[in-house]
Scaffold this motif. Structure first.
Motif, mmCIF file in Angstrom:
data_model
loop_
_atom_site.group_PDB
_atom_site.id
_atom_site.type_symbol
_atom_site.label_atom_id
_atom_site.label_comp_id
_atom_site.label_asym_id
_atom_site.label_seq_id
_atom_site.Cartn_x
_atom_site.Cartn_y
_atom_site.Cartn_z
ATOM 1 N N MET A 1 81.569 -9.218 4.365
ATOM 2 C CA MET A 1 80.473 -9.167 5.306
ATOM 3 C C MET A 1 80.990 -8.528 6.588
ATOM 4 O O MET A 1 81.986 -8.951 7.129
ATOM 5 C CB MET A 1 79.959 -10.576 5.575
ATOM 6 N N PHE B 1 76.590 -5.276 9.131
ATOM 7 C CA PHE B 1 75.614 -5.949 8.280
ATOM 8 C C PHE B 1 74.901 -7.055 9.055
ATOM 9 O O PHE B 1 73.676 -7.185 9.006
ATOM 10 C CB PHE B 1 76.292 -6.546 7.044
ATOM 11 N N THR C 1 72.408 -5.648 11.564
ATOM 12 C CA THR C 1 71.205 -5.191 10.866
ATOM 13 C C THR C 1 70.341 -6.378 10.453
ATOM 14 O O THR C 1 69.128 -6.382 10.670
ATOM 15 C CB THR C 1 71.580 -4.360 9.624
ATOM 16 N N LEU C 2 70.961 -7.382 9.869
ATOM 17 C CA LEU C 2 70.241 -8.568 9.425
ATOM 18 C C LEU C 2 69.496 -9.229 10.584
ATOM 19 O O LEU C 2 68.297 -9.509 10.489
ATOM 20 C CB LEU C 2 71.208 -9.576 8.800
ATOM 21 N N TYR D 1 65.601 -9.867 11.214
ATOM 22 C CA TYR D 1 65.270 -11.271 10.992
ATOM 23 C C TYR D 1 64.029 -11.760 11.724
ATOM 24 O O TYR D 1 63.207 -12.489 11.166
ATOM 25 C CB TYR D 1 66.470 -12.146 11.362
ATOM 26 N N GLU E 1 61.523 -10.487 2.261
ATOM 27 C CA GLU E 1 62.483 -9.559 2.862
ATOM 28 C C GLU E 1 63.823 -10.253 3.124
ATOM 29 O O GLU E 1 64.879 -9.688 2.865
ATOM 30 C CB GLU E 1 61.925 -8.983 4.160
ATOM 31 N N TYR F 1 66.377 -10.586 0.212
ATOM 32 C CA TYR F 1 67.234 -9.457 -0.141
ATOM 33 C C TYR F 1 68.611 -9.571 0.517
ATOM 34 O O TYR F 1 69.589 -9.027 0.039
ATOM 35 C CB TYR F 1 66.606 -8.122 0.280
ATOM 36 N N TYR F 2 68.681 -10.263 1.639
ATOM 37 C CA TYR F 2 69.911 -10.367 2.419
ATOM 38 C C TYR F 2 70.613 -11.710 2.282
ATOM 39 O O TYR F 2 71.824 -11.795 2.438
ATOM 40 C CB TYR F 2 69.616 -10.141 3.919
#
Length: 70
Positions: free
Chosen positions: A1, A5, A8-9, A13, A20, A23-24
């Motif tokens: 991780m 990442f 972006t998450l 969020y 959605e 997916y993460y």
């Protein structure tokens, strides 16, 4: 991780749906908040590797556009 990442998450969020987020993340670990916050930064991320996984402990700073507070 990676840090990228996580950035972006947490940018996605605040407005993401349950689908959605799935997916993460697994197991519904974060519930949708459906707010228009602006991501500002990750605060004190601590990466904890264990077996083939990495757990991260952190805080996230957002700007509330409506109230202009973090």
């Amino acid at each position: 991780m990676t840090k990228e990442f996580l950035i972006t998450l947490f940018k996605l969020y605040t407005t993401a749906t349950v689908k959605e987020l799935s997916y993460y993340l697994s197991n519904g670990i974060l519930k949708p908040i459906r707010k228009e916050y602006i991501f500002q930064e990750l605060v004190n991320p601590i990466y904890i590797p264990k077996d083939n996984q990495v757990t991260v402990s952190l805080s996230v700073k957002y700007l509330d556009q409506k109230n202009k507070v973090t």
